[in-house]
Structures are given as C-alpha cells and as structure tokens.
Scaffold this active site. Sequence first.
Site, PDB file in Angstrom:
ATOM      1  N   ASP A 172       0.858  -1.177   0.000  1.00 38.60           N
ATOM      2  CA  ASP A 172       0.000   0.000   0.000  1.00 38.60           C
ATOM      3  C   ASP A 172       0.899   1.232   0.000  1.00 38.60           C
ATOM      4  O   ASP A 172       2.098   1.129   0.227  1.00 38.60           O
ATOM      5  CB  ASP A 172      -1.007  -0.001   1.155  1.00 38.60           C
ATOM      6  CG  ASP A 172      -0.332   0.037   2.505  1.00 38.60           C
ATOM      7  OD1 ASP A 172       0.883  -0.209   2.537  1.00 38.60           O
ATOM      8  OD2 ASP A 172      -1.004   0.297   3.506  1.00 38.60           O
ATOM      9  N   ASP A 181      -2.702  -2.429   6.744  1.00 41.46           N
ATOM     10  CA  ASP A 181      -2.742  -1.801   8.062  1.00 41.46           C
ATOM     11  C   ASP A 181      -4.129  -1.830   8.694  1.00 41.46           C
ATOM     12  O   ASP A 181      -4.256  -1.857   9.898  1.00 41.46           O
ATOM     13  CB  ASP A 181      -2.205  -0.361   8.011  1.00 41.46           C
ATOM     14  CG  ASP A 181      -2.785   0.442   6.869  1.00 41.46           C
ATOM     15  OD1 ASP A 181      -3.771  -0.033   6.274  1.00 41.46           O
ATOM     16  OD2 ASP A 181      -2.266   1.530   6.565  1.00 41.46           O
ATOM     17  N   ASP A 219      -8.003  -5.370   6.157  1.00 42.20           N
ATOM     18  CA  ASP A 219      -6.925  -5.964   5.355  1.00 42.20           C
ATOM     19  C   ASP A 219      -6.602  -7.380   5.817  1.00 42.20           C
ATOM     20  O   ASP A 219      -5.895  -8.114   5.134  1.00 42.20           O
ATOM     21  CB  ASP A 219      -5.638  -5.121   5.469  1.00 42.20           C
ATOM     22  CG  ASP A 219      -5.771  -3.817   4.718  1.00 42.20           C
ATOM     23  OD1 ASP A 219      -6.626  -3.744   3.827  1.00 42.20           O
ATOM     24  OD2 ASP A 219      -5.029  -2.867   5.028  1.00 42.20           O
TER      25      ASP A 219
HETATM   26  P1  ATP Z   1      -2.894   3.502   0.870  1.00 41.94           P
HETATM   27  O1  ATP Z   1      -3.451   2.270   0.322  1.00 41.94           O
HETATM   28  O2  ATP Z   1      -2.165   4.321  -0.085  1.00 41.94           O
HETATM   29  O3  ATP Z   1      -2.218   3.321   2.178  1.00 41.94           O
HETATM   30  P2  ATP Z   1      -5.262   3.884   1.933  1.00 41.94           P
HETATM   31  O4  ATP Z   1      -5.771   2.580   1.443  1.00 41.94           O
HETATM   32  O5  ATP Z   1      -4.922   3.999   3.356  1.00 41.94           O
HETATM   33  O6  ATP Z   1      -4.099   4.378   1.120  1.00 41.94           O
HETATM   34  P3  ATP Z   1      -7.526   5.269   2.277  1.00 41.94           P
HETATM   35  O7  ATP Z   1      -7.152   5.578   3.670  1.00 41.94           O
HETATM   36  O8  ATP Z   1      -8.520   4.233   1.982  1.00 41.94           O
HETATM   37  O9  ATP Z   1      -6.279   4.944   1.472  1.00 41.94           O
HETATM   38  O10 ATP Z   1      -7.918   6.617   1.626  1.00 41.94           O
HETATM   39  C1  ATP Z   1      -8.592   6.671   0.408  1.00 41.94           C
HETATM   40  C2  ATP Z   1      -9.178   8.023   0.242  1.00 41.94           C
HETATM   41  O11 ATP Z   1     -10.095   8.236   1.309  1.00 41.94           O
HETATM   42  C3  ATP Z   1      -8.181   9.165   0.327  1.00 41.94           C
HETATM   43  O12 ATP Z   1      -7.735   9.500  -0.952  1.00 41.94           O
HETATM   44  C4  ATP Z   1      -8.965  10.290   0.937  1.00 41.94           C
HETATM   45  O13 ATP Z   1      -9.641  11.006  -0.051  1.00 41.94           O
HETATM   46  C5  ATP Z   1     -10.017   9.589   1.758  1.00 41.94           C
HETATM   47  N1  ATP Z   1      -9.666   9.589   3.167  1.00 41.94           N
HETATM   48  C6  ATP Z   1      -8.566   9.118   3.745  1.00 41.94           C
HETATM   49  N2  ATP Z   1      -8.591   9.258   5.060  1.00 41.94           N
HETATM   50  C7  ATP Z   1      -9.767   9.837   5.362  1.00 41.94           C
HETATM   51  C8  ATP Z   1     -10.403  10.229   6.573  1.00 41.94           C
HETATM   52  N3  ATP Z   1      -9.862  10.065   7.749  1.00 41.94           N
HETATM   53  N4  ATP Z   1     -11.600  10.805   6.481  1.00 41.94           N
HETATM   54  C9  ATP Z   1     -12.200  10.985   5.310  1.00 41.94           C
HETATM   55  N5  ATP Z   1     -11.664  10.626   4.141  1.00 41.94           N
HETATM   56  C10 ATP Z   1     -10.449  10.051   4.150  1.00 41.94           C
END
Ligand code: ATP
Length: 915
Positions: free
Chosen positions: A349, A642, A646
């Site tokens: 990720d 994380d 997952d």
């Molecule tokens: P990666 O896979 O790169 O680690 P991730 O899977 O953790 O990323 P997400 O956390 O699912 O990615 O975030 C996806 C989208 O959701 C982000 O692009 C953002 O727009 C939105 N997002 C992330 N965190 C939050 C939050 N705390 N509250 C609201 N929207 C969020």
Amino acid sequence: MSEEKADMSTISFEENLRFSIKSEDASKYSFEEVVKLLESDAKYGLSWSEADDRIKTYRFNEFSVNQQQSLLEKYFEQFKNPLILLLLASAFVSICMQQFDDAFSITAAIIIVVSVAFVQEYRSEKSLEELNKLVPPTCNCIREGNAETFLARNLVPGDIVQLSMGDRVPADLRLIESVDLLIDESSFTGETEPVLKTTQPVLGKNNGVASKRNIAFMGTLVRCGKGCGVVIGTGERSEFGSVFKMMQAEESPKTPLQKSMDILGKQLSMYSFGIIGLIMVLGWFQGRPIMEMFNIGVSLAVAAIPEGLPIVVTVTLALGVMRMAKRKAIIKKLPTVETLGCVNVICSDKTGTLTKNEMTVTSILTSEMYEGEFTGVGYEPKGQLLVHDEGKSYLKQLDSMKLVLEVGSVCNNADVIDGELRGQPTEGAVITAALKISLNDVRDKYIRLQEYPFSSDQKLMAVRCIVKLNNNEKYFVKGAIEKVLNYCTHYSYHSESMLLNVERKSTFLKAAQFFGRKGLRVLAMAYGDKLDELVFVGMVGILDPPRPGTAEAIRTLHGSGIKVKMLTGDAEETACAISSRLGLYAFGSTAMSSDEIDNLDDKELEARISSVSVFYRVGPRHKLRIVKALQNNGHVVGMTGDGVNDGVALKKADIGIAMGKAGTDVCKEAADMILIDDDFYTIMGAIEEGKAIFHNIRNFVTFQLSTSIAALSLIAFATLMRIPNPLNAMQILWINIIMDGPPAQSLGVEPVDHDVLKQPPRNVKQPMITKELIFNVLLSAGIIICGTLFIFKYEMSDNIVTPRDTTMTFTCFVFFDMFNSLSCRSQVKSVFTIGLFSNKPFLFAVFGSIIGQLLVIYAPPLQRIFVTEALTIYDLLLLLAISSTVFIVSELKKFIYRVSLKRRKRNEVYQNHFV
Ligand code: ATP
C-alpha cells in the site's frame, strides 16, 4: 460453549485476592457495582501509586511460560537417544572386561556429545521463546483521569481500558461503554461471526464465554465500533489464561524445511546404519576384535548420523529471525523465513509504507475556485496561507477557505497538541492547516451526536452535530471527492448554496485531478442539513512525500526479479504521480481502478494482472482478489496492510506484512511479518535475510554431509582394503563434535551477502538437496578420503598401526574439516571476497576446534583418552599442506563457475543485442 469453559472461569479467580470477582458475577452486576467493587472510578481510573500497589499482588498481566521440565531433566533426556545408550552399553562392557581406559574414554565422549546436543536444543528453545516476546501488546488506559498508552502487561484489576476498532482486548474487561462494539471471539468459541457487546447486566443463569455479552475477553479482537471497560481479570486469572495453558501443551508445527531435514536425517541414518552394519560384519569376518568393531560401529553411528541437522536448522532459522528483528522486521512464525526467499511479487500500500505518512495540507481550493497554498511541513502549526489571486478580496477568500477547514475539523477525530499528532495523519493534516489560519476551537461550537466512521470501502467520514448557537442539526462530511460529490446537490458560493450541475461537478473533479497529478492526496468537504443533500465547500491537497530509500529499494527488488505493485485507496492521478516518482510506474505498465477490478471476472483479472503495477481506489475486497489472481498465476505474494479489513488479504497472501505503527492489532494478528517502522525498505532487508538464511542452511548441510560421508567411507574403505582402522572410536566422536557443534553452527550465522538479493527468488518447489549440492558434497568428501587415506598409508608400515599413525590421520581429517568448513562459507564466492574475518563466530569456532585438537595431541591426559602422540611442527605443516587441497580445489571450482557464469551472461547480452 461447554460447561468446562464455565468452570474454568470460576477457578480462574483466586479467592484470597483483594479484588476477586468472578466473570460470572461481573456480568450479572451492573457495571457501576463492578467498578465500585474494584475500588476504581470510570472517569478517573486508578492512580499510578494504587496501580503499582496492585501489581505487587496481581503480578504482571502476562503468562509465565511453564518450566515443565528442569534443566537437569532436559539434560538426562538426551541419554534416551538409542545411539548414546549403545555407547553407554559399550562403556559398561569395557568395565566388565576391566578395560578401564576404554570405559573412561567412552564415558568422557558421551558426556561431551550429550552436552553439545543439550546446549543446542536449549538454545533453540530459548530463541523460540524470545520470538514470542518481540511484539509486546500495548493498551489505551485511563489513569488519574488521563488517557495513557502503555504496555498491556502493566494492567491491573480496576484499570479502565478504552477499546477501538482493530484492537486486541488486553485483559478481561467488564464493559462500561459500548458503541456498536463488535468483538471477534473466534479464538475462544470458534464462532466466526463477531458478537455485539452490551453494558447491561446479563440476567439469569449464564455460563460460558458466549453468554457473557458484557465482558470483553482478553485476546479477542475488536472488529467494529468502540468501547470502554474495567479490568476484572489479568494474566493467568483471565479466561485467556486457561486457553493459554491448553495452547502451551501443543507443540508448534514444524516448518517445511525442518520437515525435509527430518526426512533427510532419517534417510541418511538408514544408509549409515546399512554401511556401518556392513563394516562390522566384514571386520568380524576378517577376524578383527569384536569389541573394537562394536565400539567403532557405534561411534561411527553417532558421528555419521546427522542427528544435529534438524536442530541446527531450527537454531539458524531462529537466530535469523532475531537478526531480522534488529532490522525492524518481526517474523511471527519460523516457516515465514523460508517463504521470504521465494516471494516474487510484493503488493504494497502507498500511505505509510512507500510514503512517509507525514501528511501536510499544501493546497486548498474552495467551491468558488479560490486557490491557496500553505507553507510549513508536519504537524507544527507554523506556516502561512498564501492566496493565489491577491487581486480578489482577501477576506472573502479567507472566509471560504476557513469554511472548508472548519468542515474538515468538525468531521475529524485527530488532535494536534504542541506539534504532536494524536490520531490519523490525514485528519491531523487538516487540523494543522486549520490552526495555521487560527481556527483553534471550532469543534467547541458543536455537539457531536453521531459518527459514521471512515472506512477504506466507503472512503468518507460523516458526523451529525448540533450547532450550539441555534440548536440546529447539521451533517459534516469529508472524503474522496467523487464519493463526497455523490452526496452533494449544491455547492457553496459566497455563503449561498448554488445548485450543483454536471458542468460544475466536472470542474471540481478536474481540479482534484490537477492536485492528484502533483502527487497530492485529495480530501473534499461538504456539509448540510441532510446527508443526501449536502453543500460542497471545497477540497484540500495533502502532501505525503515518498520515504527516502524507497525508490532505491524498489529498483533493487526489480533487479532481483521481484515485482512491486502499489495498491492504494487514493485517486488515479495521485497514485500514478507517486508511483512514477518511485520508479514503479514505468513505460509499459498500466494502472487499474477498483471499478475495473469489479467488472472483471477472476479469469480476466488473472490474464491482465501481470502488466498492472498500480491499483487505485482499491479497498480490502479488491486487495483479496488481487492476491488470489497473482497466486493463481503462480506467484508467491507478499502483501502489506494496516486496516482491520486488510486481515483477510494478509492471511491469504503467502507473506502477510502488517505495519507496526499504523497497523491495527487485527491486522498484526493476521500477518506473518510486522514492520516495526512501517518502512518499505525493511521488507527488502527481510527478504535479503530470508534468502541468506536459506543459503547458510545449504552451506552447513553441505559441510555436515561431506564430513559425515568422508568419515563413513574412510572406515568402510579401510575395512574393505583389509587395512587397520585409521581412526579409533574416541577420535570419531571428536570429529562428530566438530561436525555438529560450533563450526557447523557458525556457518548458519554467516553475515548476509548483499549479492544474494540480486539472485532471483527461489522456486518454492526447489528441494534443499540439489544436484549441485550433491556434487559439492561428493567432491569435498572424495578429497578428504583420498588425503586422509594417503597420510595413513604413508605413515603405516607393515600393516601395524602405531599411535603416531592414527594421530597423523586423525589430525589430517580434522584439518581437512576445518578447511572444508572454510570453503563451505559460500557456494559461489571466494572466501577472500566475502572476507576471511567477516564471520566472527566462525573464526572463534575454528580456532577453538584447532586449539582443542592441539590439546588432544599434546596434553598428556587427553593423549591417553584419544590414544595420540605429540607431532612435530613438520608433521603439522605437512598435514596443513595436504588438508588445504580441499580448500584450493573448492576455490578453483568456484572460480571456474564464476567465469562460466560471466561468459553465459555476456553471451545472453550479445544475443539480445544482435540477434
Ligand atoms: P494507501 O493504500 O495508499 O495506504 P489507503 O488505502 O490507506 O491508502 P484510504 O485511507 O482508503 O487509502 O484513503 C482513500 C481516500 O479516502 C483518500 O484518498 C482520501 O480522499 C479519503 N480519506 C482518507 N482518510 C480519510 C479520513 N480520515 N476521512 C475521510 N476521508 C479520508
């Protein structure tokens, strides 16, 4: 749940303890009563001094590993080996025949052999125990009214513990607060469906774990929601304590490598027994003394049978795992080490693994299309807002931007206190930006009624609040732009709500793409009276820089034939921008969205997946499908994760990799490996170690097999050639100590050769004993046999063996063994390239063995035991010259191999260029 379990809970609390409360009673009483009984306070918790007092009575919240067997018992266990019993019998016979010298020598040898085996086994057990201590669980607890995070082993009855999604319950808790709290109790009940917990007393007869709905049991996992509870049972006085005791009784399963070593050991034992039997029968026919043949036969059996092999493998694996821990990768189970060297695809990720997870809002765009930039990095609220078009009214622009950040701050669970983040980095970035424009206490204007938590599937978060000023209810939403816009019917324009038409929507989406192309994560904000009629207010662009060293790690991994794929919840532009910077998204590779994955069936996905290096907007569901598709294509997959969700993909992957800092307990539970610092570079280090461990094991297997075959064949040839035995029983046993002992063991801790990583991943099906290994073993054994027999024949006159003859032969064999172990340090590289002094334990082991050998030759008491004689310096030099041939030949063989490999590579390049 069986009655049995219920009984366990009743006996798990000792009556004489001050706060002795059975979980049965705790679930019947109201939580207020339980808290009172435990002399605690739901808001204030315990004081630190009271907790210190209690820990003296209750001891730490952990399980002491049972010392079921004393060390002495373990030591005597070694004597149960049939070969050792045979040796003992032979010592006994010697006593009966009044050959006290022999009896003494054999007994001394038995003690040495048994001690070496005991120390090895003890070390292996100790290192396996250490493995379990590598990831100490932590907990969130209230002490003296403050939320504190500390090691779960410090919890005592009466402590107030907070639980949130993804946590592992740190002790038995009587719940005092439960907000949609779903707990996975499968480790106790086998029931896979999580249980909804309450705080209400459970009335009527209740027994078993399943009926105690208001108790959160230690070791279970919070799948959803949050809660709070008072500790009623810790350590062995928890329900988990009884399960732990049962688990202890079960032996941990062996790794495939350990199993194959067991099989190899058994096969070798069979062959050895056959040959030894033959030698003894032949010797008997030849009229040699029966007692001597018996002693030689038994000693040969001890020496030639590599009984130490599986143990040395375990110790090497365990020590390797310890080394990985120093490099910040925790391996939870030994088999993982073997698989590490076979991984050929890593699905990683983005946030936190490839990037730093230090989020900073750098850009802001309002629904009026006012643009601004923030200066400063990190969570220190030091920085300024610079608006782009200073021609327009600054205040108007500032108001619009404040509105964006106000929505973002209200719909937010993070706190930034003195530059320190508490909560999610994405949310912390928004709070920091708000602080930079003096939006300090905006959250105080509202009372939060409800939260719709963020999930990687939904990609947005919402809260329902009451505005203190007018008592109106409002929703505040933030999330991925396309998700937020789906709920918007209007957009804000100078404090007015305008209808959101398709054109406007596409303007906002294009602006978000523009942010994305700069590598920024986009977070859109909206608010409104109803959840499906929101007013869009704007968005922020969040910078999360790539981790230093990641691009280089990816390049190295690519170079060694390991593909790296990025899986992210972010939008296409952001994902592609970051992946290009990291060298992941190169010419010829493609990106695939979650929607595309949804539209493909499994076969279609398998057909297309190889060319895709970036998957964007993916959630846990997609991650699972990606892993499966790759595995069906024959790949060995390492997967990072994380979040709570997952877990399934991590379990499915060949190596599930959890993040140590950002990862939830659920995710760590499902993973095989935990990265303490969440750093991608660590994965590379772990793969390197994994490959190196396998190489090292192969090296000492080569060493042990060649020594074993050489010793066996030497005696067999001597018997066949009707010449006296070149080694006596004691000498054979001494050789056994060298073969199974420190020199062999130290080959297992050879430092990582960084070129190992450049080699392609090992085929999972490739066996340990390859044709090459057999060739190397036979070559070395052949040289050792020829050299030792030569010395023996050279020394011996008229078929009469003097102590000097055996001393020369014996020392020759030992020196051969030392040189052989030196060349076994690498199968391909010259010892001078890897460094003569680079493996310190090896140096000590070899020097120790040589000193031991010299003592055996020169110390009078040992001379009597081993039947040896002092040699001259010229003798030693002659022996050194002869025994070094095994090293010289091996170096030559490696040289020829390297030259031919280079030539083959050059030809390949030539062909690729010109054909
Ligand atoms: P990666 O896979 O790169 O680690 P991730 O899977 O953790 O990323 P997400 O956390 O699912 O990615 O975030 C996806 C989208 O959701 C982000 O692009 C953002 O727009 C939105 N997002 C992330 N965190 C939050 C939050 N705390 N509250 C609201 N929207 C969020």
